[in-house]
Design a protein around this motif. Structure first.
Motif, PDB file in Angstrom:
ATOM      1  N   VAL A 230       0.306  -1.225   0.008  1.00 54.33           N
ATOM      2  CA  VAL A 230       0.146  -0.393   0.005  1.00 54.33           C
ATOM      3  C   VAL A 230       1.081   1.078  -0.408  1.00 54.33           C
ATOM      4  O   VAL A 230       1.174   1.508   0.686  1.00 54.33           O
ATOM      5  CB  VAL A 230      -1.252  -0.196   0.930  1.00 54.33           C
ATOM      6  N   ARG A 232       1.856   5.435  -0.041  1.00 57.14           N
ATOM      7  CA  ARG A 232       1.699   6.560   0.619  1.00 57.14           C
ATOM      8  C   ARG A 232       0.208   6.834  -0.654  1.00 57.14           C
ATOM      9  O   ARG A 232      -0.393   7.677   0.071  1.00 57.14           O
ATOM     10  CB  ARG A 232       2.597   7.329   0.668  1.00 57.14           C
ATOM     11  N   PRO A 236      -2.772   0.236  -4.406  1.00 52.86           N
ATOM     12  CA  PRO A 236      -1.752  -0.628  -3.831  1.00 52.86           C
ATOM     13  C   PRO A 236      -1.660  -1.915  -4.777  1.00 52.86           C
ATOM     14  O   PRO A 236      -2.602  -2.125  -5.579  1.00 52.86           O
ATOM     15  CB  PRO A 236      -2.722  -1.350  -2.905  1.00 52.86           C
ATOM     16  N   HIS A 279       0.655   1.810   5.463  1.00 49.82           N
ATOM     17  CA  HIS A 279       1.237   1.984   4.115  1.00 49.82           C
ATOM     18  C   HIS A 279       2.331   1.488   3.994  1.00 49.82           C
ATOM     19  O   HIS A 279       3.847   0.901   4.965  1.00 49.82           O
ATOM     20  CB  HIS A 279       1.385   3.184   3.898  1.00 49.82           C
TER      21      HIS A 279
END
Length: 410
Positions: A230, A232, A236, A279
């Motif tokens: 994932v 920032r 994803p 993340h």
């Protein structure tokens, strides 16, 4: 290949004498998972430095690794670890990117935030919220995602928990790595009150918070995990793997995993990650509960894990995505294909020891493994064994059949 596993001072001196064209990756620990991460990043011409508390892992002996050496083990001395990593980074001419491959290394980087090192994952508070099962299950509760019935034994009497759950039940730590280091496993099944109280007393002596959890009637062979990076910002990179075979079969680690299509698993995992604000690379583990007739969230690992070479082979190169975003390079995920991953050492043990287990690899897959042809195909990959990079498999054989031991849970 690293020409040797060096002392810390030797490692520092060696990298100081080297000019790096791009930021190196510091990969730790340096065993099965670290090997897979090193191989994935090396394919992008990323310089690889593997570090560990000793040289008994398999990764330092891979052609993918440029340097290998010792740093202070963070469970022994976290500040000593920070000082070592900062001193190493200062010699590189770039800010290296850290890829911790077990929980203690993740916690060490997140808690100490070594100067001059780039971390491709969320900060301490977010990681704690995900790795601590108490807070993880609270998020799952908010989102309506099923999880095992669980009682925190720091505020629930063990007898009351046992009355609610019945026996057998399982005891797990809220944060598993310290428990794993102390007792050699991260889950203990108990069959009666005496066993439960013994485990609770052991955890109290070690200063570890534990939970009592229902023993889920798991549909064997249907475990699924979302493997993801994932970022920032942006979409994803994802891959869903089915842990078709584990060794040992009940609570063991994965030894054969296949890609699968489980949109409900992906959606539930991503919702938890989004809710926590995490993340980075992670593995979100689900098991199929036969009584509930649905997938139940067990755990989320905020790091690479044993079969991470599977999504890489399938086109979801999670280490590559993490490195690229961190250093500002472009990255484009490939089309995800149908791939099987096998950890041959454990798979052979299972075939040899469990009369009730039937081989799930095809004749063609065995021929591809034995000939080495799988390296030229897209549908099969392994955890360690690669004929084109044989030294890690040799080192693993010395660990498996010799007197050397390695502490990695994989």
């Amino acid at each position: 290949m690293a020409d040797e596993f060096r002392s810390f001072n030797g490692l520092r001196e060696a990298v100081a004498e080297t000019t790096f064209e791009k930021p190196p990756a510091i990969v730790c620990n340096a065993h099965v998972t670290g090997l897979s991460v090193a191989r994935a990043l090396s394919a992008h011409d990323v310089p690889i430095i593997t570090v560990d508390r000793n040289g008994k892992g398999v990764a330092p002996y891979s052609d993918a690794v440029d340097f290998a050496g010792q740093v202070t083990y963070p469970l022994d001395d976290r500040e000593g670890f920070r000082e070592d990593v900062e001193a190493l980074a200062a010699e590189l001419g770039h800010e290296p990117v850290a890829f911790p491959c077990m929980d203690e290394w993740v916690h060490a980087f997140a808690r100490t935030e070594p100067e001059g090192v780039q971390l491709p994952f969320a900060g301490r508070e977010t990681i704690d919220a995900v790795l601590d099962k108490e807070s993880l299950y609270a998020k799952a509760e908010e989102l309506g995602i099923p999880y095992p019935e669980t009682y925190r034994l720091s505020d629930t009497d063990p007898d009351e928990a046992a009355d609610a759950l019945g026996f057998p039940l399982v005891v797990k730590p809220a944060l598993k790595r310290e428990f794993e280091e102390a007792v050699g496993t991260n889950v203990i099944e108990v069959g009666d009150r005496k066993e439960l109280l013994d485990v609770v007393a052991m955890a109290e002596d070690a200063g570890i918070n534990v939970m009592a959890q229902e023993k889920i009637p798991i549909a064997v062979g249907r475990d699924c995990s979302l493997a993801s990076y994932v970022p920032r910002e942006g979409d994803p990179v994802t891959f869903v793997g089915n842990a078709r075979v584990r060794y040992p079969r009940a609570f063991g680690t994965s030894c054969l995993v296949r890609g699968t299509d489980r949109p409900e698993v992906e959606a539930r995992a991503l919702s938890v990650l989004e809710e926590t604000g995490y993340h980075g690379i992670s593995e979100s583990e689900f098991v199929y509960d036969e009584s509930r007739e649905e997938y139940v969230l067990l755990d989320i690992n905020t790091r690479p894990w044993k079969w991470i070479s599977l999504p890489v082979q399938a086109g979801a190169d999670l280490p590559g995505a993490a490195y690229a975003e961190t250093v500002g390079e472009e990255f484009e995920a490939g089309n995800v294909g149908d791939v099987t991953w096998v950890y041959i050492a454990d798979y052979l043990k299972l075939l040899a020891s469990d009369a009730g287990f039937s081989d799930v690899l095809s004749t063609g897959q065995w021929e591809s493994l034995l000939s080495g042809g799988f390296e030229e195909s897209e549908g099969l990959t392994t955890g360690v064994y690669r004929p084109s990079d044989p030294n890690p498999a040799y080192r693993l054989m010395k660990t498996e059949f010799g007197t050397g031991e390695y502490y990695c849970s994989c």
